[in-house]
Scaffold this motif. Structure first.
Motif, PDB file in Angstrom:
ATOM      1  N   VAL A   1       0.849  -1.200   0.000  1.00 54.94           N
ATOM      2  CA  VAL A   1       0.000   0.000   0.000  1.00 54.94           C
ATOM      3  C   VAL A   1       0.883   1.248   0.000  1.00 54.94           C
ATOM      4  CG1 VAL A   1      -1.900  -1.154   1.182  1.00 54.94           C
ATOM      5  CG2 VAL A   1      -0.209   0.093   2.521  1.00 54.94           C
ATOM      6  N   PRO A   2       0.334   2.395  -0.391  1.00 54.71           N
ATOM      7  CA  PRO A   2       1.162   3.608  -0.451  1.00 54.71           C
ATOM      8  C   PRO A   2       1.806   3.914   0.903  1.00 54.71           C
ATOM      9  CG  PRO A   2      -0.977   3.995  -1.449  1.00 54.71           C
ATOM     10  CD  PRO A   2      -1.044   2.647  -0.821  1.00 54.71           C
ATOM     11  N   PRO A   3       3.113   4.080   0.905  1.00 56.14           N
ATOM     12  CA  PRO A   3       3.789   4.318   2.189  1.00 56.14           C
ATOM     13  C   PRO A   3       3.859   5.788   2.572  1.00 56.14           C
ATOM     14  CG  PRO A   3       5.393   3.887   0.460  1.00 56.14           C
ATOM     15  CD  PRO A   3       4.065   3.911  -0.207  1.00 56.14           C
ATOM     16  N   THR A   4       3.487   6.682   1.638  1.00 52.07           N
ATOM     17  CA  THR A   4       3.586   8.112   1.955  1.00 52.07           C
ATOM     18  C   THR A   4       2.219   8.778   1.813  1.00 52.07           C
ATOM     19  OG1 THR A   4       4.054   8.664  -0.336  1.00 52.07           O
ATOM     20  CG2 THR A   4       5.963   8.235   1.076  1.00 52.07           C
ATOM     21  N   VAL A   5       2.079   9.889   2.504  1.00 55.24           N
ATOM     22  CA  VAL A   5       0.803  10.625   2.470  1.00 55.24           C
ATOM     23  C   VAL A   5       0.491  11.067   1.042  1.00 55.24           C
ATOM     24  CG1 VAL A   5      -0.379  12.687   3.308  1.00 55.24           C
ATOM     25  CG2 VAL A   5       1.075  11.387   4.853  1.00 55.24           C
ATOM     26  N   LYS A   6       1.549  11.496   0.340  1.00 53.08           N
ATOM     27  CA  LYS A   6       1.346  12.019  -1.011  1.00 53.08           C
ATOM     28  C   LYS A   6       0.787  10.931  -1.941  1.00 53.08           C
ATOM     29  CE  LYS A   6       3.925  14.422  -4.557  1.00 53.08           C
ATOM     30  NZ  LYS A   6       5.272  14.645  -5.059  1.00 53.08           N
TER      31      LYS A   6
END
Lengths: 475, 403
Positions: A308-313
């Protein structure tokens, strides 16, 4: 002005009430449903399905676009899936990195003489290869079609099995996942035309040679929030909706479909943003139009692990895209709403999605604004305002804790008690500011869609091995 | 409108307070459930592990009676561990060892204890006891398990079905079949199917009268069971079932005939290879392919020209296994069906034999001296090229749809 605010507040209150009530109903239904499923699991004999001469072949389709970092472990894990007659079709969808080269090197690809009929419209295919190491692996090299749907369609054209399973190339299937999902299909092969499995978060787990050695909760808050979301969406949402044969989405990361049904529905819509949802909606429409008896089921025990996306962006980009996908799938099917011929799908499932999923960010933002203004001008007592906020917070936390309980009662993938403690803690932290950020991303998605901004913005990925390493996570 | 708004306002205040109390109670209850469950499970499994360790260490003495029954009989966990250990060992034991373990259970009164539990316990404890009783595979277990089939609770019925499946006995199968056909056993398909398969595999003939009696979804379920267990033991009944109305039954016959004598099976398989349902044709061709008989070639050749892609593939798979592959390829060429040739080429490529065949043909000067040999070589090369051309065709729905 006051009258308008009064109406807005009351509307928001009723909206919120129904929304929470529906979550509560879904939670109760899901708890009952999974208890039942868990009992049936006791009499599940995977070895019988594996040995049965009637178990149909399956083609795993894995579209890959610039997946250099994760393609090899991912394909290895797909080939390691325990299933009697398996074919793995990887679609190199015009990758600009070394995806094809890595596949060629690792699996000794050779040009294959394979019947390819363009039943479904796709971008041109350049070549088809077969692995000399494992002849079950076929790689289709095609020009970029600009969407996962286009690549999946190419895979469907090549697939030689009556059942197909589209998986994300950045995901890992557990070795018994296909046997488990097929067990449900084989229970009633005439009527069950599609089945979705559960998607879990890979980040943080220990991965060795493309296999998960230990399931661990990641340490990054943004990923833990997603773990809770996935548990809630699958163990409560999908389980609850599937109980009433109202499942409108089978995750693009892991779902098995009868190939003939998908082909007759016209395959994936190449221009669709949320191709998984779009396909299921069209299948519902087709089956109901033809007045055919059918079931689309959710099976909670076969697992697909995904990065899953590891960064907020990148998470923001993903959620905005999901929202665009939702609009893109709901809008063309708006004529199904409240039509008797579309049964529960038209009268319950789709209206719910419109009101409580698609319009949720708008309602919530407007509602919060109306309440704030009403409280500021003294229309709303400060006491009630605070009580309402506490209620909203506690109720949402309760549903999330319910998802964790559901996990505990059934599959218990997070064995370490510290992981469970963290999960429970994050159920309370999730409500602020993550939830509000989520609303904003979804609004962004809606705004982008209305402006015609449908450009695919890739997610920042670190690759399966790196994503799964807890050490990387902590660094 | 105003009164409605007032009603909402007044109601909202009271509701929100109640909802807060509800949410807090819900959270406390859910969190407490998670923590309590973890704690209880941990304690239970720790103690069970200790008991199992003790039992494993002294297993031979316990079975031989060197450790007197009184020493462990009063300790609940030890008794549980001994029962579990016996049942686990029974799963992998041969007939002699199994009988020895069963005698041990009977001699020590553990068998009676399990039987008593199935009668006196309630809820999940009874369900667990029913499964355990089935795992003993003792003939005396069947009566109690069959009695539980008539329990009003579906959970108990399910446990009884699981127990009966463990016994694998014909009488257990018949008891379930009676109730399935009568409609008094409405359980999930997988559980019922597993149990019926386990109890009828050794004697599929048991299924026949019930298959004739049943109708609707029950018949479909029994047909799927038949598809798994059908064997040549069914003899002439198998041939009768070849013209059954349900395609599942016909498919099961096609599969079973694959293990029969070729002379006996061939006429029925040839008939099933022309069935209206594609998966019946597929099974018939798969079975025919297993014989590797030249008499089956005309049927397989028809199969490779089938309108269904999966059927073509299976027929090609069978044809590619025949010893005279060049002869078979000539026959396929004579069908003048490009899809048949492509299916053969794709199959030969899959097995890695395509290049070898082309090389063999190129070096076979005798064959190449004849027009037929040259034609075959050209067709193979052109066919392979065709596959590449098809792949590069602009994607359009106008491509002939022979799938």
């Amino acid at each position: 002005m006051r009258g308008l605010l009064q109406v807005a507040n009351n509307t928001f209150f009723l909206y919120y009430l129904f929304s929470n009530l529906s979550y509560l109903v879904l939670l109760i239904v899901a708890l009952l449903s999974s208890r039942e499923h868990h009992q049936h699991l006791a009499s599940l004999r995977l070895e019988r399905i594996k040995a049965s001469p009637l178990t149909p072949p399956i083609t795993l389709i894995a579209p890959a676009h610039n997946e250099e970092g994760s393609i090899v472990p991912s394909v290895r894990s797909l080939l390691r899936v325990d299933y009697p007659e398996l074919e793995v079709v990887v679609i190199n969808d015009g990758s600009e990195d070394g995806t094809l080269a890595r596949l060629q090197k690792e699996f000794e690809l050779q040009p294959a003489r394979l019947l390819y009929i363009s039943e479904l419209v796709t971008a041109p295919v350049r070549a088809i290869y077969r692995s000399a190491v494992d002849p079950r692996l076929i790689v289709v090299d095609k020009e970029a079609g600009g969407s996962k749907a286009d690549a999946s369609n190419a895979g469907l054209n090549v697939a030689s099995s009556p059942y197909t399973c589209v998986v994300d190339a950045d995901s890992l299937l557990e070795s018994d996942a296909l046997l488990r999902i097929m067990a449900k299909i084989l229970e009633d092969p005439k009527r069950v035309i599609a089945a979705g499995g559960i998607v879990r978060v890979l980040n943080g787990c220990e991965l060795v040679n493309g296999r998960i050695r230990a399931v661990r909760l990641p340490r990054s808050p943004i990923v833990i929030f997603q773990v809770i979301e996935y548990l809630r969406a699958f163990l409560i949402g999908r389980e609850g909706w599937a109980r009433g044969n109202m499942l409108t989405i089978i995750s693009g990361a892991f779902g098995v479909f009868r190939r003939d049904v998908v082909m007759s529905a016209g395959g994936y819509r190449a221009s669709a943003i949320g191709e998984d949802f779009d396909l299921v909606a069209r299948i519902h429409r087709q089956m109901l139009d033809q007045k055919r008896e059918y079931r689309i089921v959710f099976v909670p025990d076969p697992v697909c692990w995904t990065e899953v996306p590891p960064t907020v962006k990148s998470l923001g980009r993903q959620r905005a895209r999901w929202q665009k996908g939702l609009i893109d799938a709901l809008w063309p099917n708006r004529d199904m709403l409240f039509r008797r011929r579309y049964g529960r799908i038209g009268t319950i499932a789709l209206p719910y999605l419109w009101v409580f999923e698609l319009c949720a960010p708008v309602f919530e933002i407007l509602g919060i604004a109306a309440i704030l203004i009403a409280a500021a001008i003294g229309m709303l007592s400060r006491g009630f305002f605070i009580e309402f906020m506490i209620y909203g917070y506690l109720f949402a936390a309760m549903i999330s804790v319910g998802a964790v309980l559901q996990e505990e009662l059934t599959y218990r993938r997070y064995n370490d008690w510290r992981d469970v403690a963290w999960l429970m803690l994050y159920c309370f932290l999730e409500q602020f500011p993550y939830r509000q950020m989520h609303l904003i991303w979804r609004l962004q998605g809606m705004w982008q869609y209305t402006r015609g901004d449908l450009v695919w913005r890739p997610m920042d990925r670190v690759g399966l091995e790196a994503a799964a390493s807890p050490r990387t996570e902590r660094q | 409108m105003n009164s409605f708004l007032h009603w909402i306002n007044a109601g909202a205040a009271a509701f929100v307070l109640r909802a807060i109390v509800f949410s807090v109670s819900g959270i406390v209850l859910l969190v407490a459930s998670i923590l309590a469950r973890r704690k209880i499970r941990r304690r239970y499994f720790d103690r069970l592990a200790d008991a199992e360790f003790y039992v494993r260490q002294h297993w031979d003495e316990i079975v031989a009676g060197k450790i007197p029954r009184n020493e462990w009989h009063e300790v609940h966990r030890d008794t549980e561990a001994i029962i579990t250990q016996s049942l686990d060992r029974m799963e992998t034991a041969d007939a002699t060892e199994g009988e020895k373990l069963l005698t041990f259970l009977r001699r020590t009164g553990l068998m009676d204890r399990i039987l008593m539990e199935t009668r006196h316990l309630r809820g999940w404890k009874r369900e667990a006891a029913l499964v355990r009783l089935g795992r003993t595979r003792a003939p005396e277990a069947v009566a109690s398990l069959v009695a539980a089939l008539d329990d009003p609770s579906p959970e108990t019925q399910l446990a009884a079905v699981r127990g009966l499946a463990c016994t694998g006995l014909r009488s257990a199968g018949e008891a379930m079949l009676e109730r399935v056909v009568a409609g008094s056993l409405a359980l999930p398909g997988t559980s019922l199917m597993n149990a019926l398969i386990a109890c009828t595999r050794a004697n599929p003939r048991v299924l026949l009268p019930y298959l004739h009696l049943a109708h609707g979804p029950v018949r479909e379920l029994l047909a799927r069971v038949m598809a798994e267990v059908a064997s040549v033991a069914l003899g002439d009944d198998l041939l009768l079932l070849a013209s059954d109305v349900l395609p599942e039954v016909r498919a099961s016959v096609a599969r079973a005939l694959g293990h029969a004598e070729f002379g006996f099976a061939f006429p029925a398989l040839a008939q099933l290879a022309a069935d209206a349902e594609w998966y019946v044709r597929l099974r018939a061709l798969t079975s025919l392919g297993q014989f590797r008989e030249t008499r089956a070639l005309p049927v397989l050749l028809r199969g490779v020209c089938d309108a269904n892609r999966h059927v073509r593939q299976r027929a090609a798979e069978a044809l590619a296994r025949t010893p005279d592959r060049i002869g078979v390829l000539s026959d396929v060429l004579r069908t003048a069906d490009p899809y048949a040739l492509q299916a053969m080429i794709a199959e030969l490529d899959r097995t890695g034999d395509f290049d070898k065949m082309v090389e063999a043909l190129e070096s076979d000067t005798d064959r190449l001296a004849h027009a037929e040999g040259q034609e075959l070589l050209c067709a193979l090369e052109a066919g392979a090229e065709d596959l590449n051309t098809m792949m590069r065709l602009p994607a359009t729905r106008k491509v002939p749809e022979r799938v």
